[in-house]
Design a protein around this motif. Structure first.
Motif, PDB file in Angstrom:
ATOM      1  N   PHE A  91     -11.771 -17.939  11.462  1.00 34.07           N
ATOM      2  CA  PHE A  91     -12.028 -16.562  11.884  1.00 34.07           C
ATOM      3  C   PHE A  91     -12.824 -16.543  13.187  1.00 34.07           C
ATOM      4  O   PHE A  91     -12.561 -15.733  14.075  1.00 34.07           O
ATOM      5  N   LEU A  92     -13.793 -17.456  13.315  1.00 34.89           N
ATOM      6  CA  LEU A  92     -14.583 -17.547  14.538  1.00 34.89           C
ATOM      7  C   LEU A  92     -13.680 -17.849  15.733  1.00 34.89           C
ATOM      8  O   LEU A  92     -13.808 -17.221  16.787  1.00 34.89           O
ATOM      9  N   GLN A  93     -12.761 -18.800  15.569  1.00 32.73           N
ATOM     10  CA  GLN A  93     -11.841 -19.131  16.652  1.00 32.73           C
ATOM     11  C   GLN A  93     -10.960 -17.939  17.004  1.00 32.73           C
ATOM     12  O   GLN A  93     -10.685 -17.671  18.174  1.00 32.73           O
ATOM     13  N   ASP A  94     -10.517 -17.206  15.996  1.00 31.76           N
ATOM     14  CA  ASP A  94      -9.700 -16.019  16.230  1.00 31.76           C
ATOM     15  C   ASP A  94     -10.504 -14.944  16.954  1.00 31.76           C
ATOM     16  O   ASP A  94     -10.028 -14.315  17.895  1.00 31.76           O
ATOM     17  N   LEU A  95     -11.751 -14.746  16.532  1.00 28.05           N
ATOM     18  CA  LEU A  95     -12.635 -13.766  17.162  1.00 28.05           C
ATOM     19  C   LEU A  95     -12.906 -14.140  18.615  1.00 28.05           C
ATOM     20  O   LEU A  95     -12.890 -13.276  19.497  1.00 28.05           O
ATOM     21  N   LEU A  96     -13.131 -15.418  18.874  1.00 24.24           N
ATOM     22  CA  LEU A  96     -13.333 -15.880  20.253  1.00 24.24           C
ATOM     23  C   LEU A  96     -12.090 -15.624  21.102  1.00 24.24           C
ATOM     24  O   LEU A  96     -12.190 -15.198  22.256  1.00 24.24           O
ATOM     25  N   GLY A  97     -10.925 -15.886  20.542  1.00 24.15           N
ATOM     26  CA  GLY A  97      -9.683 -15.639  21.269  1.00 24.15           C
ATOM     27  C   GLY A  97      -9.496 -14.171  21.610  1.00 24.15           C
ATOM     28  O   GLY A  97      -8.939 -13.824  22.653  1.00 24.15           O
ATOM     29  N   LYS A  98      -9.992 -13.295  20.756  1.00 25.05           N
ATOM     30  CA  LYS A  98      -9.892 -11.862  21.018  1.00 25.05           C
ATOM     31  C   LYS A  98     -10.948 -11.411  22.034  1.00 25.05           C
ATOM     32  O   LYS A  98     -10.714 -10.507  22.824  1.00 25.05           O
ATOM     33  N   ALA A  99     -12.118 -12.033  22.000  1.00 27.20           N
ATOM     34  CA  ALA A  99     -13.212 -11.645  22.884  1.00 27.20           C
ATOM     35  C   ALA A  99     -12.970 -12.094  24.313  1.00 27.20           C
ATOM     36  O   ALA A  99     -13.298 -11.379  25.256  1.00 27.20           O
ATOM     37  N   VAL A 100     -12.437 -13.282  24.487  1.00 25.45           N
ATOM     38  CA  VAL A 100     -12.183 -13.825  25.827  1.00 25.45           C
ATOM     39  C   VAL A 100     -10.726 -14.304  25.884  1.00 25.45           C
ATOM     40  O   VAL A 100     -10.468 -15.503  25.899  1.00 25.45           O
ATOM     41  N   PRO A 101      -9.788 -13.362  25.892  1.00 23.21           N
ATOM     42  CA  PRO A 101      -8.376 -13.755  25.864  1.00 23.21           C
ATOM     43  C   PRO A 101      -8.013 -14.609  27.070  1.00 23.21           C
ATOM     44  O   PRO A 101      -8.494 -14.392  28.174  1.00 23.21           O
ATOM     45  N   GLY A 102      -7.182 -15.592  26.829  1.00 26.61           N
ATOM     46  CA  GLY A 102      -6.740 -16.469  27.899  1.00 26.61           C
ATOM     47  C   GLY A 102      -7.662 -17.633  28.169  1.00 26.61           C
ATOM     48  O   GLY A 102      -7.305 -18.558  28.877  1.00 26.61           O
ATOM     49  N   LYS A 103      -8.869 -17.608  27.590  1.00 27.67           N
ATOM     50  CA  LYS A 103      -9.820 -18.699  27.830  1.00 27.67           C
ATOM     51  C   LYS A 103      -9.944 -19.620  26.633  1.00 27.67           C
ATOM     52  O   LYS A 103     -10.482 -20.707  26.740  1.00 27.67           O
ATOM     53  N   VAL A 104      -9.456 -19.176  25.487  1.00 32.97           N
ATOM     54  CA  VAL A 104      -9.562 -19.963  24.276  1.00 32.97           C
ATOM     55  C   VAL A 104      -8.194 -20.024  23.620  1.00 32.97           C
ATOM     56  O   VAL A 104      -7.573 -18.995  23.378  1.00 32.97           O
ATOM     57  N   CYS A 105      -7.705 -21.214  23.367  1.00 33.24           N
ATOM     58  CA  CYS A 105      -6.455 -21.387  22.639  1.00 33.24           C
ATOM     59  C   CYS A 105      -6.828 -21.502  21.169  1.00 33.24           C
ATOM     60  O   CYS A 105      -7.413 -22.502  20.745  1.00 33.24           O
ATOM     61  N   THR A 106      -6.512 -20.483  20.405  1.00 28.71           N
ATOM     62  CA  THR A 106      -6.918 -20.483  19.017  1.00 28.71           C
ATOM     63  C   THR A 106      -5.903 -21.210  18.148  1.00 28.71           C
ATOM     64  O   THR A 106      -4.724 -21.292  18.473  1.00 28.71           O
ATOM     65  N   LEU A 107      -6.379 -21.727  17.056  1.00 27.38           N
ATOM     66  CA  LEU A 107      -5.520 -22.399  16.093  1.00 27.38           C
ATOM     67  C   LEU A 107      -4.466 -21.445  15.568  1.00 27.38           C
ATOM     68  O   LEU A 107      -3.301 -21.807  15.416  1.00 27.38           O
ATOM     69  N   LEU A 108      -4.865 -20.201  15.307  1.00 22.42           N
ATOM     70  CA  LEU A 108      -3.929 -19.213  14.787  1.00 22.42           C
ATOM     71  C   LEU A 108      -2.807 -18.953  15.779  1.00 22.42           C
ATOM     72  O   LEU A 108      -1.643 -18.872  15.396  1.00 22.42           O
ATOM     73  N   ASP A 109      -3.124 -18.846  17.075  1.00 28.05           N
ATOM     74  CA  ASP A 109      -2.092 -18.664  18.093  1.00 28.05           C
ATOM     75  C   ASP A 109      -1.147 -19.856  18.132  1.00 28.05           C
ATOM     76  O   ASP A 109       0.064 -19.699  18.255  1.00 28.05           O
ATOM     77  N   SER A 110      -1.702 -21.044  18.044  1.00 26.83           N
ATOM     78  CA  SER A 110      -0.886 -22.251  18.082  1.00 26.83           C
ATOM     79  C   SER A 110       0.052 -22.320  16.890  1.00 26.83           C
ATOM     80  O   SER A 110       1.225 -22.675  17.025  1.00 26.83           O
ATOM     81  N   LEU A 111      -0.452 -21.989  15.725  1.00 30.76           N
ATOM     82  CA  LEU A 111       0.383 -22.035  14.530  1.00 30.76           C
ATOM     83  C   LEU A 111       1.459 -20.960  14.540  1.00 30.76           C
ATOM     84  O   LEU A 111       2.577 -21.184  14.078  1.00 30.76           O
ATOM     85  N   SER A 112       1.148 -19.796  15.084  1.00 28.96           N
ATOM     86  CA  SER A 112       2.123 -18.707  15.077  1.00 28.96           C
ATOM     87  C   SER A 112       3.293 -18.989  16.007  1.00 28.96           C
ATOM     88  O   SER A 112       4.379 -18.446  15.817  1.00 28.96           O
ATOM     89  N   THR A 113       3.125 -19.863  16.996  1.00 29.03           N
ATOM     90  CA  THR A 113       4.228 -20.186  17.896  1.00 29.03           C
ATOM     91  C   THR A 113       5.213 -21.162  17.264  1.00 29.03           C
ATOM     92  O   THR A 113       6.337 -21.284  17.727  1.00 29.03           O
ATOM     93  N   LEU A 114       4.807 -21.837  16.197  1.00 27.94           N
ATOM     94  CA  LEU A 114       5.695 -22.799  15.549  1.00 27.94           C
ATOM     95  C   LEU A 114       6.823 -22.134  14.769  1.00 27.94           C
ATOM     96  O   LEU A 114       7.907 -22.687  14.655  1.00 27.94           O
ATOM     97  N   GLN A 115       6.565 -20.964  14.217  1.00 24.70           N
ATOM     98  CA  GLN A 115       7.554 -20.216  13.449  1.00 24.70           C
ATOM     99  C   GLN A 115       8.128 -21.013  12.284  1.00 24.70           C
ATOM    100  O   GLN A 115       9.294 -20.889  11.953  1.00 24.70           O
ATOM    101  N   VAL A 116       7.343 -21.872  11.675  1.00 24.06           N
ATOM    102  CA  VAL A 116       7.778 -22.641  10.512  1.00 24.06           C
ATOM    103  C   VAL A 116       7.157 -21.995   9.283  1.00 24.06           C
ATOM    104  O   VAL A 116       5.941 -21.975   9.140  1.00 24.06           O
ATOM    105  N   MET A 117       7.989 -21.455   8.443  1.00 29.49           N
ATOM    106  CA  MET A 117       7.500 -20.771   7.252  1.00 29.49           C
ATOM    107  C   MET A 117       8.148 -21.405   6.022  1.00 29.49           C
ATOM    108  O   MET A 117       9.095 -20.880   5.462  1.00 29.49           O
TER     109      MET A 117
END
Length: 172
Positions: A91-117
């Protein structure tokens, strides 16, 4: 100090699946269903109850949170208090990604690009998705208010957040 950037907001709200019709079994409340006001109380004016006022004084004061936003924030805080260390870190990584977009590559963003469900999402992942939807609809002031509420409940977590934001200074 404001940590969140104002996000360009569109109308992302979906209409309800079904509106109740007059044929639904909904009973109308009667006047006896409501509690009586305390003796000697003075009713509030509509301006006092309103989220926005037309007078100039209101433009200098912060706008109160809407009822919906307040309930969303309380819900996220409730989830947060029940999360374990690993979930709070995510959640902290996600919050950081929202606070400073483009400066932090969040784990959630990385996982969502995989599209493996290969499995359905767990409760925590659903909570993060709902958190993201709500967060995107909040104004900058509402986002800062959430951070303040979070800081009251867990100042150490928010201190980690501030250190993370400060750590992005100078990054592009």
């Amino acid at each position: 100090m404001s940590w969140f950037f104002h996000v360009n907001q569109g109308s992302n709200q979906q209409p309800p699946d079904r509106m109740p019709s007059t044929t639904d079994n909904l009973s109308s409340p009667s006047l006896t269903d409501f509690p009586l006001p305390p003796q000697g109380s003075v009713p509030l004016s509509l301006e006092t109850l309103s989220c926005c006022s037309l007078n100039s004084r209101a433009s200098r004061e912060p706008m109160p949170l809407s009822y919906v936003t307040l309930q969303e924030q309380r819900c996220v805080l409730s989830w947060f208090l029940g999360w374990g260390t690993a979930q709070r870190e995510r959640f902290l990584q996600d919050l950081l990604g929202k606070a400073v977009p483009g400066k932090v590559c969040t784990l959630l963003d990385s996982l969502s690009t995989l599209q493996v469900m290969d499995r359905p999402p767990n409760i925590f992942e659903c909570q993060l998705r709902l958190w993201t939807q709500w967060f995107e609809s909040w104004s900058e002031e509402e986002r800062n208010s959430f951070l303040h509420i979070l800081e009251e409940r867990d100042p150490i977590f928010v201190a980690h957040f501030y250190r993370g934001v400060a750590g992005t200074a100078g990054k592009q």
